[in-house]
Design a protein around this motif. Structure first.
Motif, PDB file in Angstrom:
ATOM      1  N   SER A 396       7.013  61.243  26.361  1.00  0.00           N
ATOM      2  CA  SER A 396       5.819  61.858  26.946  1.00  0.00           C
ATOM      3  C   SER A 396       6.192  62.836  28.051  1.00  0.00           C
ATOM      4  CB  SER A 396       4.881  60.779  27.498  1.00  0.00           C
ATOM      5  OG  SER A 396       5.543  59.993  28.469  1.00  0.00           O
ATOM      6  N   ASN A 397       7.371  62.665  28.638  1.00  0.00           N
ATOM      7  CA  ASN A 397       7.841  63.609  29.665  1.00  0.00           C
ATOM      8  C   ASN A 397       8.064  64.995  29.083  1.00  0.00           C
ATOM      9  OD1 ASN A 397       7.863  61.585  31.615  1.00  0.00           O
ATOM     10  ND2 ASN A 397       9.962  60.977  31.129  1.00  0.00           N
ATOM     11  N   SER A 398       8.491  65.039  27.804  1.00  0.00           N
ATOM     12  CA  SER A 398       8.770  66.324  27.152  1.00  0.00           C
ATOM     13  C   SER A 398       7.583  66.871  26.375  1.00  0.00           C
ATOM     14  CB  SER A 398       9.965  66.173  26.189  1.00  0.00           C
ATOM     15  OG  SER A 398      11.117  65.736  26.871  1.00  0.00           O
ATOM     16  N   PHE A 399       6.765  65.962  25.798  1.00  0.00           N
ATOM     17  CA  PHE A 399       5.702  66.407  24.901  1.00  0.00           C
ATOM     18  C   PHE A 399       4.295  66.122  25.419  1.00  0.00           C
ATOM     19  CE2 PHE A 399       9.466  65.932  22.286  1.00  0.00           C
ATOM     20  CZ  PHE A 399       9.427  67.055  21.483  1.00  0.00           C
ATOM     21  N   GLY A 400       4.182  65.439  26.563  1.00  0.00           N
ATOM     22  CA  GLY A 400       2.878  65.190  27.155  1.00  0.00           C
ATOM     23  C   GLY A 400       1.954  64.419  26.234  1.00  0.00           C
ATOM     24  N   LYS A 401       0.705  64.862  26.151  1.00  0.00           N
ATOM     25  CA  LYS A 401      -0.289  64.156  25.331  1.00  0.00           C
ATOM     26  C   LYS A 401      -0.012  64.285  23.843  1.00  0.00           C
ATOM     27  CE  LYS A 401      -3.523  68.081  25.378  1.00  0.00           C
ATOM     28  NZ  LYS A 401      -3.343  68.457  23.978  1.00  0.00           N
TER      29      LYS A 401
END
Length: 597
Positions: A396-401
């Protein structure tokens, strides 16, 4: 088409949660929606894709088809073989669905559906059904009725014929009832079926089915003979019960209102082994002989794990539950559910209440430790799977939602926003995507994941494996599938796993002059950058499908079995044109920038 506001709202929810926003044809949307609702209601598993039950564009009369063997949705003859090898026998159910976006039922709809069902099971169905999807269903049907398989039948297959419209069914309409009766009797007279059922669904019924499909499982039972086994010392809550439950109450936890098995065995590591299994035969014998004492004396009972229980006296409302041990007992009871006095039969029950996923896994392992289970059955409980789940969580740090969510247990996200989400990744999807992209075996990924896992051997899910390629392989699959019909022709869906293999192969070629470890890191970093850039990913995938199209004649692209052949994989990897594909991708300005990120 006049769709009522409630159905329209639920349809919109399904389309959004399933990632089908690119599908703008409202008729096709409703077909996907209706097929999903009907099959989910009839299946003890909700873990399937809408494409698994679609019949293809312009398939006459039948808009959805499902073939279930031993309560498992099958899509290949290998699936059937694997279930026979596991259980020694099969029970079969065919489901044929017609979907109409009109506000009512009529004799024409009924006749058209049944006529095409008769053709499907007739002598020359290939003349009528020629979409690739229907050709596959016909192949499965013919295989099921072949001599080698028929002798494995517990009984003849069941057939469910369903008609869905936006209106309401009038059960008092004598003309409808007489027509349905004639067609059911005609199909029954073929001696191909154990029973033939017709089930009409209007708007109200489809609404109800969808709500049930996306809700967490919850049922109420009267548990008179329950003792508190232990409680949670930290919270002081009752969290474990032991006792006996009469089958008249226990069946409420197993079957829905239509008498179909609920998806409550998703955490059980073994499927039902059949009523000809030695243990299950003994269970069935004690039931049929009416020996209630023998049943309790010889049976280990059932372990149920639930996320919550609300108790008022002897009334228990059990929510989000799974039967983690006792699959054989439960299914033998289901098979014999119409036997006289069976509702009085007492079943030993352990009911454990916890929201702790780790504890649920440990309970499942412990309660199944005495069983001879196979690797694929225990895979979801392994340490590697837990590490992989944590890796997905960290993305989620790289791709978020837009980060993918890994479901290592079937039904793990049932009743949540991720249930039908395109962001949800199943073990089956993971195995197939990784095997295609990083093991270079896209031709071997058709069928049930247990079959594919055994084919892969030690090429997958090893403790020493890097986790990044697992995530990337599914991300690439999801990105490519999202572009079908939205920038890339839908006909390339059948070669999606070869697309993954070729993507990794040609990107690897750009790092061929460096050490293997750095090559893998560099290639994966570039693939990540491409997949995060909508323009770059579209152009990359277009180059690859154009390359496959250039090989169409050599690989027999129009042959339905083309991409299940090892020779197709070898030809695509060894072609002299592969260097041209690598060059086209390397020199594409939209993609080249990803190498520098």
């Amino acid at each position: 088409m006049a769709m009522d506001p409630i159905t329209s709202s639920l349809l919109s929810d399904f389309i959004a949660s399933s990632g089908l926003e690119h599908e703008t044809d409202i008729t096709r949307q409703f077909e996907y929606f209706a097929n999903y609702c009907v099959v989910t209601n009839s299946s003890p598993s909700s873990d399937f894709e809408y494409t698994d039950i679609a019949t293809g564009d312009n398939a006459p009369g039948i808009d959805g088809m499902a073939i279930m063997v031993n309560n498992q949705l099958v899509s290949s003859t290998e699936d059937i073989d694997s279930l026979i090898n596991a259980n020694g026998h099969i029970t079969v159910r065919f489901i044929a669905i017609s979907v109409k976006t009109t506000a009512g039922f009529n004799t024409g709809f009924i006749s058209n559906l049944f006529s095409n069902v008769q053709l499907f099971f007739g002598d020359n169905p290939g003349a009528t059904f020629n979409t690739p999807e229907m050709e596959n269903f016909l192949e499965l049907k013919d295989y099921i009725y072949s001599t080698a398989i028929v002798k494995r039948f517990t009984r003849n297959p069941d057939l469910l014929v369903s008609l869905v419209t936006l209106g309401s069914w009038d059960d008092s309409n004598e003309q409808f009832r007489a027509l349905v009766g004639q067609y059911c009797q005609s199909l029954q007279s073929t001696m191909l079926f154990n029973r033939v059922d017709f089930r009409p669904y209007g708007a109200a019924q489809i609404q109800m089915l969808y709500r049930k499909a996306v809700a967490k499982i919850e049922n109420a039972v009267t548990f008179d003979r329950a003792l508190i086994m232990y409680d949670d010392n930290d919270k002081g809550e009752e969290s474990g019960y032991i006792g006996v439950l009469p089958f008249g109450e226990y069946r409420k936890l197993l079957l829905n209102d239509d008498g179909n098995v609920l998806p409550v065995f998703e955490d059980n590591v073994r499927g039902y082994l059949g009523d000809d299994n030695e243990v299950n035969s003994a269970i069935a014998k004690s039931i049929t002989e009416g020996d209630a004492n023998a049943f309790c004396q010889k049976n280990n009972g059932v372990t149920i794990v639930a996320s919550s229980v609300k108790r008022t006296g002897n009334q228990f409302v059990i929510s989000d539950y799974q039967i983690v041990n006792g699959c054989q007992t439960s299914n033998t009871l289901i098979v014999n559910r119409d036997k006289p006095n069976i509702d009085k039969l007492l079943i030993p029950i352990r009911l454990i209440v916890t929201k702790d996923e780790s504890l649920k896994i440990e309970i499942t392992r412990a309660t199944n430790s005495q069983n001879a289970v196979k690797r694929e059955q225990l895979e979801s409980l392994s340490g590697f799977q837990r590490k992989l789940e944590q890796h997905y969580g960290g993305m989620s740090n790289s791709f978020g939602k837009d980060a993918l969510v890994y479901q290592r247990r079937e039904g793990q996200y049932r009743g949540t926003e991720y249930q039908n989400s395109p962001l949800l990744v199943t073990i089956a999807q993971q195995i197939k995507a990784y095997a295609a992209m990083y093991v270079s075996k896209p031709h071997e990924v058709s069928g049930r994941y247990g079959v594919v896992l055994r084919k892969m051997g030690k090429s997958i899910f090893q403790d020493t494996d890097s986790l990044a390629p697992y995530y990337l392989s599914v991300l690439a699959l999801k990105k490519f599938e999202a572009l079908l019909g939205n920038g890339i022709d839908r006909r390339y869906r059948k070669c999606r796993y070869h697309v993954l293999m070729l993507m990794r192969t040609v990107i690897d070629m750009q790092f061929s002059d460096i050490k293997p470890k750095k090559r893998r890191e560099g290639s994966d970093a570039m693939i990540t950058a491409i997949l995060q850039d909508p323009t770059a990913s579209l152009r990359c995938f277009r180059h690859i499908v154009d390359y496959i199209a250039s090989q169409a004649e050599d690989i027999e692209f129009d042959n339905r079995k083309c991409f299940e052949r090892k020779e197709t994989t070898e030809k695509l990897l060894k072609s002299e044109r592969l260097a041209k594909l690598e060059k086209a991708i390397r020199e594409d300005s939209a993609i080249a920038g990803c190498a520098a990120r």
